[in-house]
Design an enzyme around this catalytic site. Structure first.
Site, PDB file in Angstrom:
ATOM      1  N   HIS A 112       8.014   8.601   7.574  1.00 32.34           N
ATOM      2  CA  HIS A 112       6.295   8.086   7.285  1.00 32.34           C
ATOM      3  C   HIS A 112       5.717   9.305   7.848  1.00 32.34           C
ATOM      4  CE1 HIS A 112       7.422   3.432   6.306  1.00 32.34           C
ATOM      5  NE2 HIS A 112       6.743   3.708   5.504  1.00 32.34           N
ATOM      6  N   LYS A 172       4.585 -11.694   0.287  1.00 30.41           N
ATOM      7  CA  LYS A 172       6.014 -11.237   1.366  1.00 30.41           C
ATOM      8  C   LYS A 172       6.354 -11.356   2.410  1.00 30.41           C
ATOM      9  CE  LYS A 172       8.058  -6.641   1.184  1.00 30.41           C
ATOM     10  NZ  LYS A 172       7.482  -5.392   0.675  1.00 30.41           N
ATOM     11  N   ARG A 182      11.822  10.606  -1.409  1.00 34.25           N
ATOM     12  CA  ARG A 182      12.848  10.629  -0.665  1.00 34.25           C
ATOM     13  C   ARG A 182      14.075  11.660  -1.646  1.00 34.25           C
ATOM     14  NH1 ARG A 182      12.597   5.557   1.658  1.00 34.25           N
ATOM     15  NH2 ARG A 182      12.370   4.669  -0.105  1.00 34.25           N
ATOM     16  N   SER A 240      12.722   1.477   5.674  1.00 31.91           N
ATOM     17  CA  SER A 240      12.527   0.490   6.756  1.00 31.91           C
ATOM     18  C   SER A 240      13.109  -0.580   7.473  1.00 31.91           C
ATOM     19  CB  SER A 240      10.743   0.115   6.244  1.00 31.91           C
ATOM     20  OG  SER A 240       9.301   1.112   6.385  1.00 31.91           O
TER      21      SER A 240
END
Ligand code: PNS
Length: 163
Positions: free
Chosen positions: A20, A44, A93, A131
């Protein structure tokens, strides 16, 4: 939507990783200001609550005038409208990111056509980093010190009471 020189970099940041940070630094080469917007999704379950996620970001970027840490709930496009910012930054990515990012960018555009999404490619040394994997590696006893800032490593240690 007016603030031309600013972009919003939305995400879960559960937790912030060096990947990040790489994207934020690249974003600052193009934009005058990056608003790092932490999502609070009541549906979540996060490892770190909203305050912790923001606190880690603030402690890493505290001195940076061109970086603002904020949070949002609900639709990203509504947050952008409220903030009067028309640009979203995301990192890509690998090809595997492409499908979901493409879908989100087009969906956001469908809801609000004035919004543009800009993708940055992180350093290849972060192409494997997420993450989710950081949390998994840490929970299974691995070291993540080279993947996250020191404050995040320390917070993980605290969370799992590991020495
Ligand atoms: O870090 P993440 O989890 O990959 O970030 C995903 C995020 C926060 C960008 C995305 O889930 C989002 O924008 N959520 C807000 C709700 C929303 O606007 N949903 C519709 C997106 S098409």
């Amino acid at each position: 939507m007016h603030e031309h020189n600013a972009a919003v970099y939305p995400g879960s940041y559960d937790p912030l990783t060096n990947g990040h940070i790489d994207i934020i630094e690249r974003g600052l080469k193009i934009f005058g200001k990056i608003v790092v917007a932490v999502l609070k999704n009541p549906a979540k379950t996060y490892l770190f609550d909203l305050d912790e996620r923001q606190e880690m970001l603030r402690s890493v970027f505290g001195g940076e005038k061109r970086i603002e840490v904020d949070h949002f709930e609900g639709l990203l496009v509504d947050y952008l409208k409220r903030r009067k910012i028309a640009t979203v930054v995301r990192g890509l990515r690998a090809i595997s990111d492409f499908e979901i990012e493409f879908q989100m960018a087009l969906m956001n555009r469908k809801i609000e056509p004035r919004i543009e999404t800009i993708f940055f490619v992180p350093s290849e040394s972060y192409s494997f980093l997420s993450s989710k994997l950081v949390k998994e590696i840490y929970m299974l006893g691995g070291e993540v010190g080279s993947m996250v800032p020191g404050i995040v490593d320390a917070k993980l240690k605290e969370k799992f009471r590991r020495r």
